[in-house]
Design an enzyme around this catalytic site. Sequence first.
Site, PDB file in Angstrom:
ATOM      1  N   LYS A 132      73.605 -31.209 -64.454  1.00  9.26           N
ATOM      2  CA  LYS A 132      73.380 -30.667 -63.112  1.00  9.26           C
ATOM      3  C   LYS A 132      73.429 -29.145 -63.104  1.00  9.26           C
ATOM      4  CE  LYS A 132      74.646 -34.818 -60.677  1.00  9.26           C
ATOM      5  NZ  LYS A 132      75.558 -35.516 -59.770  1.00  9.26           N
ATOM      6  N   GLN A 162      78.943 -30.766 -58.038  1.00  8.20           N
ATOM      7  CA  GLN A 162      77.980 -30.021 -57.211  1.00  8.20           C
ATOM      8  C   GLN A 162      78.413 -28.580 -56.954  1.00  8.20           C
ATOM      9  OE1 GLN A 162      75.070 -31.057 -56.555  1.00  8.20           O
ATOM     10  NE2 GLN A 162      75.246 -33.253 -56.855  1.00  8.20           N
TER      11      GLN A 162
HETATM   12  C1  LIG Z   1      76.315 -36.469 -59.833  1.00 10.23           C
HETATM   13  C2  LIG Z   1      77.671 -36.511 -59.252  1.00 10.23           C
HETATM   14  C3  LIG Z   1      78.699 -37.191 -59.897  1.00 10.23           C
HETATM   15  C4  LIG Z   1      78.471 -38.014 -61.151  1.00 10.23           C
HETATM   16  O1  LIG Z   1      78.049 -37.218 -62.185  1.00 10.23           O
HETATM   17  P1  LIG Z   1      77.490 -37.900 -63.540  1.00 10.23           P
HETATM   18  O2  LIG Z   1      76.857 -36.758 -64.232  1.00 10.23           O
HETATM   19  O3  LIG Z   1      76.503 -38.942 -63.092  1.00 10.23           O
HETATM   20  O4  LIG Z   1      78.641 -38.468 -64.234  1.00 10.23           O
HETATM   21  C5  LIG Z   1      79.946 -37.167 -59.325  1.00 10.23           C
HETATM   22  N1  LIG Z   1      80.176 -36.494 -58.197  1.00 10.23           N
HETATM   23  C6  LIG Z   1      79.222 -35.813 -57.554  1.00 10.23           C
HETATM   24  C7  LIG Z   1      79.567 -35.061 -56.316  1.00 10.23           C
HETATM   25  C8  LIG Z   1      77.937 -35.812 -58.051  1.00 10.23           C
HETATM   26  O5  LIG Z   1      76.980 -35.148 -57.418  1.00 10.23           O
END
Ligand SMILES: *Cc1c(COP(=O)(O)O)cnc(C)c1O
Length: 412
Positions: A229, A206
């Site tokens: 993300k 994040q």
């Molecule tokens: C989304 C997320 C993950 C996991 O990421 P993936 O892309 O699903 O492997 C781990 N930590 C945080 C803080 C996240 O927001």
Amino acid sequence: MLESEAINAERMRADFPILSRKVHGKRLVYLDNAATTQKPQAVIDALVRFYSTYNSNVHRSVHTLGEEATEAYEGSRKKTAEFVGAKPRDLVFVRGTTEAINLVGSAWGEKNVKKGDVIVATKMEHHSNIVPWQQLAKRNGASLKYVGLDTDGTLDLAGFEDLLREAPRLVALTHCSNVLGTVNDVTKLCSMAKMAGATTLVDGAQSVPHMPVDVEEIGSDFYAFSGHKMLGPTGIGALVARKGLLEEMDPFQTGGEMIREVFDDHSTWNDVPYKFEAGTVNIADAIGLGAAVDYLDAIGMERVRDHELRLLDYAFKELASVKGLKIYGPSDTRSRAGVISFNYADVHPHDLATILDEEGIAIRSGHHCAQPLMRWLDVPATSRASFYIYNAHDDVDALKAGIVKAGGLFKV
Ligand SMILES: *Cc1c(COP(=O)(O)O)cnc(C)c1O
């Protein structure tokens, strides 16, 4: 776009084809960016270009397509590493944050975590930064302990110091909470952990998409993040290790490409980072991630952060006037990322999300892969709105109007 100019989110939307679609006849208001982000045309084009003009395996073939694919794949590694202040040889392409942490749990953890050792995580971790440590602790006879939180949703520093006195083998913590939005001072926390003799892993899922990140400055041993993300494709992410650390580790998966030589009874390993990239890698999506990095670089991460802080301030101000709405996490927006988890009177988050969907608004409801945190908050679930570069005041206005409408239906 000038470097100093604020992001014009409405203009930026034109780069994201999905944002012009309608949901239930309404403009799509996409506020689920902490779960995954939308893709700009440049990323989609990079994938199409790869498959339609130079699709080939990498690192193997001397033919033109193979060389082009290898150059693009390794070019993407270089861009992605530079984006977070790392060297390409210290960056392993993985499926995402989850796989990066599992890689460390196996390839580093099996060898380095012994019976009686302590692993420290925090109460605000995503399941992907908890479960691999539970499993490692179980296999190797170690114990997993948690740093608690203060009432404002920031880390309990005194509790952290107490745990450091137990000389943990590993400290695993998130840079930024996907629920509370809390931004942890990972530079300071990693330095404290290091002084206590611990190896550190930072979950950057994040943070890398939303603010400038320099792993060198942070000083973590491992830093993990996900491409999807940060405008990139799914199925690609990165593990960045401190210089020299990958060399000391055993392989994660074994098979083709990660070897130097294979004999009947044993094998020797390829150089890093290839030693950790067994089999045919995710070439197309790595190239797509490179295109996402280019897109974010052109905007500038300081501006991304500024934009989200402005939006966060506006949302806090607007939502404060909604009676019965409770926001979790720090009240000072400067120590938050663009994530707002909340509950609204006794409307169930799933009901609220369903009503908002009718208005074309996508938010997340549930436990957000953070059940220990939900228990600490003493709620079964929350609603969560999370921002990115294409969100603007009109999205916050739509969210507020949707919540007020749900309030009317549920007689809040
Ligand atoms: C989304 C997320 C993950 C996991 O990421 P993936 O892309 O699903 O492997 C781990 N930590 C945080 C803080 C996240 O927001």
